[in-house]
Write a protein that holds these residues in place. Structure first.
Motif, PDB file in Angstrom:
ATOM      1  N   GLY A 378      64.709  -6.710 -51.112  1.00  0.00           N
ATOM      2  CA  GLY A 378      64.346  -7.119 -52.468  1.00  0.00           C
ATOM      3  C   GLY A 378      64.777  -8.556 -52.675  1.00  0.00           C
ATOM      4  O   GLY A 378      65.163  -9.246 -51.725  1.00  0.00           O
ATOM      5  N   CYS A 379      64.729  -9.012 -53.897  1.00  0.00           N
ATOM      6  CA  CYS A 379      65.027 -10.419 -54.166  1.00  0.00           C
ATOM      7  C   CYS A 379      65.900 -10.555 -55.408  1.00  0.00           C
ATOM      8  O   CYS A 379      65.542 -10.034 -56.469  1.00  0.00           O
ATOM      9  CB  CYS A 379      63.700 -11.143 -54.380  1.00  0.00           C
ATOM     10  SG  CYS A 379      63.882 -12.885 -54.703  1.00  0.00           S
ATOM     11  N   GLU A 380      67.027 -11.232 -55.246  1.00  0.00           N
ATOM     12  CA  GLU A 380      67.907 -11.487 -56.390  1.00  0.00           C
ATOM     13  C   GLU A 380      67.219 -12.427 -57.366  1.00  0.00           C
ATOM     14  O   GLU A 380      66.624 -13.439 -56.977  1.00  0.00           O
ATOM     15  CB  GLU A 380      69.211 -12.127 -55.893  1.00  0.00           C
ATOM     16  CG  GLU A 380      70.285 -12.214 -56.950  1.00  0.00           C
ATOM     17  CD  GLU A 380      70.440 -13.584 -57.620  1.00  0.00           C
ATOM     18  OE1 GLU A 380      71.419 -13.755 -58.348  1.00  0.00           O
ATOM     19  OE2 GLU A 380      69.579 -14.483 -57.445  1.00  0.00           O
ATOM     20  N   ILE A 381      67.284 -12.084 -58.645  1.00  0.00           N
ATOM     21  CA  ILE A 381      66.859 -13.037 -59.682  1.00  0.00           C
ATOM     22  C   ILE A 381      68.019 -13.083 -60.661  1.00  0.00           C
ATOM     23  O   ILE A 381      68.175 -12.211 -61.523  1.00  0.00           O
ATOM     24  CB  ILE A 381      65.553 -12.592 -60.368  1.00  0.00           C
ATOM     25  CG1 ILE A 381      64.438 -12.526 -59.316  1.00  0.00           C
ATOM     26  CG2 ILE A 381      65.174 -13.574 -61.481  1.00  0.00           C
ATOM     27  CD1 ILE A 381      63.036 -12.382 -59.846  1.00  0.00           C
ATOM     28  N   GLY A 382      68.875 -14.042 -60.469  1.00  0.00           N
ATOM     29  CA  GLY A 382      70.091 -14.119 -61.277  1.00  0.00           C
ATOM     30  C   GLY A 382      70.776 -15.430 -60.987  1.00  0.00           C
ATOM     31  O   GLY A 382      70.111 -16.447 -60.732  1.00  0.00           O
ATOM     32  N   SER A 383      72.100 -15.396 -60.949  1.00  0.00           N
ATOM     33  CA  SER A 383      72.857 -16.645 -60.803  1.00  0.00           C
ATOM     34  C   SER A 383      72.589 -17.359 -59.485  1.00  0.00           C
ATOM     35  O   SER A 383      72.663 -18.577 -59.416  1.00  0.00           O
ATOM     36  CB  SER A 383      74.357 -16.358 -60.906  1.00  0.00           C
ATOM     37  OG  SER A 383      74.650 -15.961 -62.206  1.00  0.00           O
ATOM     38  N   LEU A 384      72.283 -16.597 -58.426  1.00  0.00           N
ATOM     39  CA  LEU A 384      72.022 -17.247 -57.139  1.00  0.00           C
ATOM     40  C   LEU A 384      70.720 -18.050 -57.217  1.00  0.00           C
ATOM     41  O   LEU A 384      70.686 -19.221 -56.827  1.00  0.00           O
ATOM     42  CB  LEU A 384      71.934 -16.180 -56.038  1.00  0.00           C
ATOM     43  CG  LEU A 384      71.630 -16.680 -54.634  1.00  0.00           C
ATOM     44  CD1 LEU A 384      72.696 -17.653 -54.144  1.00  0.00           C
ATOM     45  CD2 LEU A 384      71.504 -15.515 -53.642  1.00  0.00           C
ATOM     46  N   MET A 385      69.671 -17.445 -57.769  1.00  0.00           N
ATOM     47  CA  MET A 385      68.380 -18.136 -57.843  1.00  0.00           C
ATOM     48  C   MET A 385      68.371 -19.191 -58.944  1.00  0.00           C
ATOM     49  O   MET A 385      67.838 -20.280 -58.782  1.00  0.00           O
ATOM     50  CB  MET A 385      67.264 -17.120 -58.111  1.00  0.00           C
ATOM     51  CG  MET A 385      65.897 -17.752 -58.259  1.00  0.00           C
ATOM     52  SD  MET A 385      64.619 -16.576 -58.699  1.00  0.00           S
ATOM     53  CE  MET A 385      64.090 -16.000 -57.100  1.00  0.00           C
ATOM     54  N   ARG A 386      68.960 -18.859 -60.079  1.00  0.00           N
ATOM     55  CA  ARG A 386      68.771 -19.672 -61.275  1.00  0.00           C
ATOM     56  C   ARG A 386      69.895 -20.647 -61.568  1.00  0.00           C
ATOM     57  O   ARG A 386      69.801 -21.423 -62.504  1.00  0.00           O
ATOM     58  CB  ARG A 386      68.679 -18.733 -62.477  1.00  0.00           C
ATOM     59  CG  ARG A 386      67.514 -17.821 -62.419  1.00  0.00           C
ATOM     60  CD  ARG A 386      66.520 -18.355 -63.392  1.00  0.00           C
ATOM     61  NE  ARG A 386      65.264 -17.687 -63.216  1.00  0.00           N
ATOM     62  CZ  ARG A 386      64.835 -16.768 -64.042  1.00  0.00           C
ATOM     63  NH1 ARG A 386      65.549 -16.435 -65.068  1.00  0.00           N
ATOM     64  NH2 ARG A 386      63.665 -16.236 -63.826  1.00  0.00           N
TER      65      ARG A 386
END
Ligand code: F0G
Length: 463
Positions: A378-386
């Motif tokens: 899956g794909c993180e969408i949170g502090s790592l991406m943003r």
């Protein structure tokens, strides 16, 4: 009610390579715990994205064989032109190699230092292209978009009151466009209502601001609008799609999503003067206006994909997949963005792993665990991406179109059954090094600490 079956049968298959937990552990180490760096062959079920990962139909493959590769005036362009006119009501458009190429061209023309581009929530490449032009990207989602547990029909909407205030505060002359993304990917694939789009259009037009659609998931938005808006319930998906495009001054579209292609995109601009400037850029950086960075065969596949995307039975199956996963997760007590959209399930990792603070990337920790125990990516969408000040810590499980069956989803739910049992043991992560932009793609990441080292309990959730 009867089971909604996958509305296709499989006639060409791609084998899944089965891996062991030990092999996956090694892949994780070799990829510096960054799932983007894991070879796809080492992934058993790939839910990283729904972009370009769908299965094309036999008709699309047949259309590919009809593709004409003339440099100028290819008949394949005219096939696509007819489909764009029929489905979106636009006479003119430009093919581009994918959605972000349309973004780059548009924001090169509308962006620049001192300019502001508003949106219900810009997707990350949209934001990056706006910022690379020197302009500022401003998101104005409705408040409910930031509350995963709130069950509202149109959480993709823009906040109309804030839109008015922002225009007043920034000055209409400095705002060069409003981009409405349907569905709103960044907040969980949530739909935008037609009433919201029209209200935004009125405000924009009163202030001389052009309104563009980011229409990557136009058909899924139309399906949800049909189900959730009583005024649209008697219309066909095709009619609803036209209603969404009608108030807009232009659109950007990644054909890798609802248009069911592996590559491709579109840029539509009604203003002839702006369109002419865009076409000049297109010729310089993408290709001649009748192919724009694509092969003739890609134009054919897209024309056919635009027709298949609006099929009600297909969209009902898409909806059945995410609601099936959502029900399974509710039974297991795994919090996720409600109500589910059509292209992905977004697990609320901040709430699920409250012992991992946002700065230690709970969404990523969950993504790594899911890969480790089941080979699902899956794909993180949170502090790592943003970046570190992100409100929501999500793990997105995007569902490729027509690619997987219900038993793959059962396998996914079984993996969550295991994860629920050991969630307290899951550790956070830290960044070892990162590039200056879009860091999640290439950053080197490492697990924090050691399981045997007690960490102080963190009771607060991240939003
Ligand atoms: N707009 C939206 C709403 C998107 O979701 C994407 C891509 C783009 C624009 C850019 O299009 O990839 O063709 O250049 N989203 C993919 C995703 C990558 O995984 O959600 P592209």
């Amino acid at each position: 009610m009867r089971t909604i079956i996958e509305p296709f049968r499989i006639k060409s298959v791609d084998p899944i390579v089965m891996t062991t937990r030990e092999e996956r552990e090694r892949h994780l180490r070799e990829a510096d715990y960054n799932l983007f760096k894991i070879p796809a062959r080492a992934v058993m079920i790939d839910l990283l994205t729904d972009s370009g990962t769908g299965a094309m139909s036999a008709e699309q493959w047949a259309a590919i064989m009809r593709g004409d590769e003339s440099y100028a005036g290819s008949p394949s362009f005219f096939v696509l032109k007819e489909a764009v006119k029929r489905r979106f009501g636009f006479d003119e458009f430009m093919p581009v190699h994918q959605g972000r190429a349309a973004e780059r061209i548009l924001f090169h023309l509308l962006g620049g230092p001192g300019k502001v581009i508003l949106g219900n929530t810009h997707f990350d490449t949209t934001r990056a292209n706006i910022e690379m032009s020197g302009a500022e990207a401003v998101d104005i989602p409705v408040a409910s978009a930031l509350d995963p547990s709130r069950d509202e029909p149109f959480k993709g909407n823009i906040d109309i009151e804030k839109l008015k205030l922002t225009i007043r505060a920034r000055g209409a002359v400095n705002i060069s466009a409003l981009i409405m993304t349907i569905t709103n990917n960044a907040v969980g694939g949530q739909p935008v209502s037609l009433a919201n789009l029209r209200a935004a259009r009125e405000i924009c037009h009163a202030n001389g601001i052009p309104l563009f659609l980011d229409a990557a998931r136009f058909a899924e938005n139309a399906y949800l609008a049909k189900l959730r808006d009583p005024e649209l319930s008697s219309l066909t998906i095709a009619e609803i799609v036209l209603k969404y495009f009608e108030p807009c001054d232009g659109f950007l579209l990644s054909a890798k999503k609802d248009a069911l292609c592996h590559v491709g995109g579109l840029l539509g601009i009604r203003d002839p003067e702006l369109a002419a400037r865009a076409r000049t850029m297109l010729v310089v950086t993408e290709g001649f206006p009748t192919y724009g960075g694509l092969a003739g065969r890609d134009l054919e596949a897209m024309a056919r994909g635009l027709e298949e995307a609006i099929d009600f039975t297909y969209l009902a199956y898409r909806a059945a997949v995410t609601s099936y996963i959502s029900h399974g997760l509710i039974t297991l007590g795994v919090p996720h963005v409600r109500p589910p959209g059509l292209h992905a399930i977004y697990i609320d990792a901040g709430k699920f792993l409250p012992h991992i603070p946002p700065g230690e990337f709970p969404g990523h920790a969950l993504a790594v665990e899911l890969y480790r125990i089941a080979g699902v990516r899956g794909c993180e969408i949170g502090s790592l991406m943003r970046g570190d000040n992100c409100t929501l810590q999500l793990l997105r499980l995007a569902i490729p179109r027509r690619g997987y069956t219900q038993s793959h989803m059962d396998y996914l739910l079984e993996a969550f059954e295991d994860i629920v049992k050991k969630r307290g043991d899951i550790r956070g992560y830290r960044i070892v090094d990162e590039p200056p932009a879009l860091r999640h793609f290439t950053a080197r990441i490492a697990p924090i600490g050691n399981l045997s080292v007690a960490r102080p309990p963190v009771t607060q959730v991240s939003h």
